[in-house]
Enzyme design. Structure first.
Site, short mmCIF file in Angstrom:
data_model
loop_
_atom_site.label_atom_id
_atom_site.label_comp_id
_atom_site.label_asym_id
_atom_site.label_seq_id
_atom_site.Cartn_x
_atom_site.Cartn_y
_atom_site.Cartn_z
N VAL A 87 0.61 -1.42 -0.12
CA VAL A 87 0.07 -0.43 0.07
C VAL A 87 1.01 1.39 -0.18
O VAL A 87 0.22 2.24 -0.08
CB VAL A 87 -0.68 0.22 0.99
CG1 VAL A 87 -2.29 -0.69 1.58
CG2 VAL A 87 -0.16 0.17 2.42
N ASN A 119 -7.58 -1.92 5.50
CA ASN A 119 -7.08 -1.97 7.14
C ASN A 119 -5.81 -2.52 7.72
O ASN A 119 -4.90 -2.32 8.37
CB ASN A 119 -7.02 -4.46 7.52
CG ASN A 119 -6.50 -4.29 8.02
OD1 ASN A 119 -6.70 -4.70 9.49
ND2 ASN A 119 -6.43 -5.69 7.69
N SER A 173 -7.89 3.34 15.27
CA SER A 173 -8.13 2.78 16.45
C SER A 173 -8.31 3.35 17.76
O SER A 173 -8.32 4.27 17.81
CB SER A 173 -6.02 2.60 16.76
OG SER A 173 -5.87 1.65 18.14
N TYR A 181 1.69 5.95 16.21
CA TYR A 181 0.93 5.09 15.32
C TYR A 181 -0.22 6.07 15.86
O TYR A 181 -1.30 5.93 15.43
CB TYR A 181 1.48 3.75 16.29
CG TYR A 181 0.25 2.78 16.08
CD1 TYR A 181 0.24 2.57 14.79
CD2 TYR A 181 -0.71 2.74 17.22
CE1 TYR A 181 -1.68 1.15 15.04
CE2 TYR A 181 -2.27 2.21 16.51
CZ TYR A 181 -1.72 1.69 16.11
OH TYR A 181 -3.55 0.65 15.31
N LYS A 238 -3.26 6.81 12.68
CA LYS A 238 -4.76 6.85 13.23
C LYS A 238 -5.58 8.08 13.71
O LYS A 238 -6.89 7.83 12.79
CB LYS A 238 -4.92 5.60 14.40
CG LYS A 238 -3.72 3.81 14.55
CD LYS A 238 -4.95 3.32 13.16
CE LYS A 238 -3.99 2.00 12.52
NZ LYS A 238 -4.52 1.64 11.44
P1 NDP Z 1 -1.30 -7.40 11.51
O1 NDP Z 1 0.12 -7.05 11.73
O2 NDP Z 1 -1.67 -9.46 12.57
O3 NDP Z 1 -1.77 -8.22 10.39
C1 NDP Z 1 -1.39 -6.76 9.21
C2 NDP Z 1 -1.65 -7.62 7.64
O4 NDP Z 1 -0.66 -5.48 6.87
C3 NDP Z 1 -0.36 -8.42 7.61
O5 NDP Z 1 -0.59 -9.53 6.46
C4 NDP Z 1 0.94 -7.37 7.06
O6 NDP Z 1 2.32 -7.89 6.00
C5 NDP Z 1 -0.05 -6.45 6.29
N1 NDP Z 1 1.19 -5.47 5.84
C6 NDP Z 1 2.14 -5.03 6.33
N2 NDP Z 1 2.07 -3.98 5.34
C7 NDP Z 1 1.56 -3.27 4.50
C8 NDP Z 1 1.45 -3.32 3.52
N3 NDP Z 1 2.53 -1.77 3.35
N4 NDP Z 1 0.94 -3.18 2.55
C9 NDP Z 1 -0.10 -3.78 2.35
N5 NDP Z 1 -0.18 -4.84 3.35
C10 NDP Z 1 1.08 -4.16 4.33
O7 NDP Z 1 -2.22 -6.69 12.06
P2 NDP Z 1 -3.58 -6.92 13.06
O8 NDP Z 1 -4.18 -7.58 12.00
O9 NDP Z 1 -3.44 -6.54 14.02
O10 NDP Z 1 -4.27 -5.42 12.64
C11 NDP Z 1 -4.86 -4.91 11.18
C12 NDP Z 1 -5.49 -3.45 11.58
O11 NDP Z 1 -5.63 -2.93 12.67
C13 NDP Z 1 -4.28 -2.81 11.62
O12 NDP Z 1 -4.43 -1.31 10.73
C14 NDP Z 1 -4.02 -1.96 13.26
O13 NDP Z 1 -3.52 -0.58 13.09
C15 NDP Z 1 -5.43 -2.34 13.39
N6 NDP Z 1 -5.73 -2.49 14.93
C16 NDP Z 1 -4.93 -3.26 15.25
C17 NDP Z 1 -5.31 -3.44 17.02
C18 NDP Z 1 -4.32 -4.89 17.59
O14 NDP Z 1 -4.57 -4.67 18.84
N7 NDP Z 1 -4.07 -5.95 17.05
C19 NDP Z 1 -6.05 -2.53 17.74
C20 NDP Z 1 -5.95 -1.26 16.94
C21 NDP Z 1 -5.84 -1.15 15.72
P3 NDP Z 1 3.53 -8.57 7.07
O15 NDP Z 1 3.27 -9.99 8.30
O16 NDP Z 1 4.36 -8.64 6.32
O17 NDP Z 1 3.47 -6.99 7.88
#
Ligand code: NDP
Length: 254
Positions: A67, A93, A145, A158, A162
């Site tokens: 992204v 996301n 978030s 961060y 958000k």
């Molecule tokens: P994860 O790290 O488990 O999953 C995020 C996914 O996004 C991974 O597959 C990651 O790939 C991918 N990703 C990272 N960078 C890029 C990029 N440049 N382009 C495309 N894909 C990318 O995170 P979560 O599922 O926990 O979080 C998802 C969303 O929810 C995020 O926006 C996070 O900020 C938000 N969030 C999460 C919270 C939490 O407590 N977990 C709380 C509040 C918000 P890779 O693994 O290779 O980095």
């Protein structure tokens, strides 16, 4: 008669769909009949989500997409449009977190967080919106978030990214309403069962945080997916520009 929440045939583009919340959202939308386009920076992770959708009887398209790279984003959006059709639903996301006290951060860290969490969201929305505008309908659901609403120590940049996502979502909700495009945000609290959650709430921290949450547990990716499913449905037809916390009552922002 179609069931409430039925999304049969809707094209749902989800970024960061290869893991955690993005994968849970893709599965939830597919359960309701949507066809997810699972975009992830890791091709094999996107393919894993598409396979998980196929395993529950759905159809999905796996697309490699960083992204932070506008050329990668436009290529991904063009592929989705040509193979599935214009997206009906976009779930922004993809996101990262790097926890460090602000005085210990540097410009490279600020730029990395802003690039993925904010510029990435802008890029995907910018490349997708014209397709929604052309058909005068669309749903954009952004993963913000609670951290961006209340602030967290060790998470200053961060939190800023958000908050920016949530503020831009409100502006876009006003701009896009004329095209019948709704824009809403889900603001998760601590979500434990994702790769990010493993890093953030490991070593007993999750248990300590859970004790402070009125509902006494960390959230799950499914909890977030449920609310994304709600925003994607006609049950949310009169909602736009909203931010809904999914946090077991941790913040209760009015
Ligand atoms: P994860 O790290 O488990 O999953 C995020 C996914 O996004 C991974 O597959 C990651 O790939 C991918 N990703 C990272 N960078 C890029 C990029 N440049 N382009 C495309 N894909 C990318 O995170 P979560 O599922 O926990 O979080 C998802 C969303 O929810 C995020 O926006 C996070 O900020 C938000 N969030 C999460 C919270 C939490 O407590 N977990 C709380 C509040 C918000 P890779 O693994 O290779 O980095």
């Amino acid at each position: 008669m179609a069931e409430r929440g039925d999304l049969t045939g809707k094209v749902a583009m989800v970024t960061g769909a290869g893991a955690g919340i993005g994968r849970a959202v893709s599965l939830r939308l597919a359960e309701r009949g949507a066809v997810p386009a699972a975009l992830d920076i890791r091709e094999e992770a996107a393919a894993g989500t598409a396979a998980a959708v196929a395993a529950i009887g759905g159809k999905a398209l796996a697309v490699q997409c960083d992204v932070t790279n506008y050329a990668s984003v436009t290529a991904a959006v063009n592929r989705v449009v040509s193979e599935l059709g214009a997206p009906d639903i976009l779930v922004n996301n993809a996101g990262i977190d790097i926890v460090r006290m602000f005085v210990d951060t540097d410009e490279a860290l600020w730029r990395k967080l802003v690039d993925v969490n904010y510029i990435g969201f802008l890029a995907v929305t910018h490349a997708t919106a014209p397709h929604m505008i052309a058909k005068k309908s669309g749903l954009i659901i952004n993963i913000g978030s609670d951290a961006g609403r209340i602030g967290n120590p060790g998470d200053a940049v961060y939190c800023g990214t958000k908050a920016a996502v949530m503020a831009t979502s409100k502006a876009l909700a006003r701009e896009f309403a004329r095209y019948n495009i709704r824009v809403n945000c889900v603001a998760p609290g601590p979500i434990g069962d994702t790769e990010m959650g493993d890093v953030l709430y490991g070593e007993g921290l999750g248990d300590k945080i859970a004790r402070m949450i009125p509902l006494k547990r960390l959230g799950t990716a499914e909890d977030v997916a449920d609310v994304v499913g709600f925003f994607a449905s006609e049950d949310a037809a009169y909602l736009t520009g909203q931010v809904l916390s999914v946090d077991g009552g941790l913040t209760m922002i009015s």
